[in-house]
Design a protein around this motif. Structure first.
Motif, PDB file in Angstrom:
ATOM      1  N   ASN A   1       4.329  -4.741   3.011  1.00 29.31           N
ATOM      2  CA  ASN A   1       5.098  -4.651   2.116  1.00 29.31           C
ATOM      3  C   ASN A   1       3.581  -4.501   0.889  1.00 29.31           C
ATOM      4  N   LEU A   2       2.282  -5.069   1.154  1.00 31.06           N
ATOM      5  CA  LEU A   2       1.741  -4.957   0.485  1.00 31.06           C
ATOM      6  C   LEU A   2       1.401  -3.622   0.157  1.00 31.06           C
TER       7      LEU A   2
ATOM      8  N   GLU B   1       3.369  -1.326  -1.448  1.00 33.50           N
ATOM      9  CA  GLU B   1       3.502  -1.951  -2.809  1.00 33.50           C
ATOM     10  C   GLU B   1       2.023  -0.964  -3.532  1.00 33.50           C
ATOM     11  N   SER B   2       1.120  -0.718  -2.991  1.00 31.12           N
ATOM     12  CA  SER B   2      -0.756  -0.277  -2.998  1.00 31.12           C
ATOM     13  C   SER B   2      -0.345   1.108  -3.143  1.00 31.12           C
TER      14      SER B   2
ATOM     15  N   GLN C   1       3.130   2.652  -3.832  1.00 26.44           N
ATOM     16  CA  GLN C   1       3.881   2.540  -5.881  1.00 26.44           C
ATOM     17  C   GLN C   1       2.600   2.447  -6.484  1.00 26.44           C
ATOM     18  N   SER C   2       1.803   1.876  -6.489  1.00 24.84           N
ATOM     19  CA  SER C   2       1.181   1.733  -7.706  1.00 24.84           C
ATOM     20  C   SER C   2      -0.037   2.169  -8.052  1.00 24.84           C
TER      21      SER C   2
ATOM     22  N   GLN D   1       2.343   5.431  -9.280  1.00 22.16           N
ATOM     23  CA  GLN D   1       2.448   4.894 -11.264  1.00 22.16           C
ATOM     24  C   GLN D   1       1.280   5.091 -11.933  1.00 22.16           C
TER      25      GLN D   1
END
Length: 145
Positions: free
Chosen positions: A116-117, A120-121, A123-124, A127
């Motif tokens: 998950n991390l 998220e990384s 995706q960040s 972004q």
């Protein structure tokens, strides 16, 4: 191999797979119609022109090429015509895979959190790239001082 053109013709018409190994950075122009998928119909038969000969094209034919070059640089035209895969395994990549397998077996919950991390990384980062692009666009369109 001196007769590879003849072998290639037989494979194309017979629907057999071909593996062309140890390519350099330049490809034989004989392969251009094959890479461009320059097929045409003669009556109800699909044909392809390979060198000086026109042969029947069997849709079961598959063409694979490999190279031992660590970082080959092909022309943009070639890159558009083929799918490039990098199967190079690095020690760090293998270590991460082995660690992931071990943690998944021993501590499944921790492995899920790690995955998950990673998501998220990614995706960040995406972004952040979008925000940077937007800022650059606003700056380039700004008027005045």
């Amino acid at each position: 191999q001196p007769n590879y053109a003849r072998d290639l013709e037989y494979a194309i018409s017979g629907g057999k797979p071909v593996l062309l190994e140890n390519l350099g950075e330049s490809l034989d122009p004989l392969l251009d119609p094959l890479l461009q998928k320059a097929k045409f119909k003669a009556g109800n038969i699909v044909m392809i022109r390979l060198g000086d000969s026109t042969i029947e094209f069997n849709e079961d034919f598959r063409f694979y090429m490999t190279t031992k070059l660590p970082n080959p640089h092909y022309t943009p035209e070639t890159c558009v015509q083929v799918t490039l895969l990098n199967f190079m395994a690095t020690p760090d990549g293998l270590q991460d895979q082995m660690l992931g397998i071990l943690v998944a077996r021993e501590e499944a919950e921790i492995e899920k959190k790690r995955q998950n991390l990673i998501v998220e990384s990614a995706q960040s980062k995406a972004q952040l790239k979008e925000i940077e692009d937007r800022i650059l666009e606003l700056l380039s369109n700004a008027q005045g001082n």
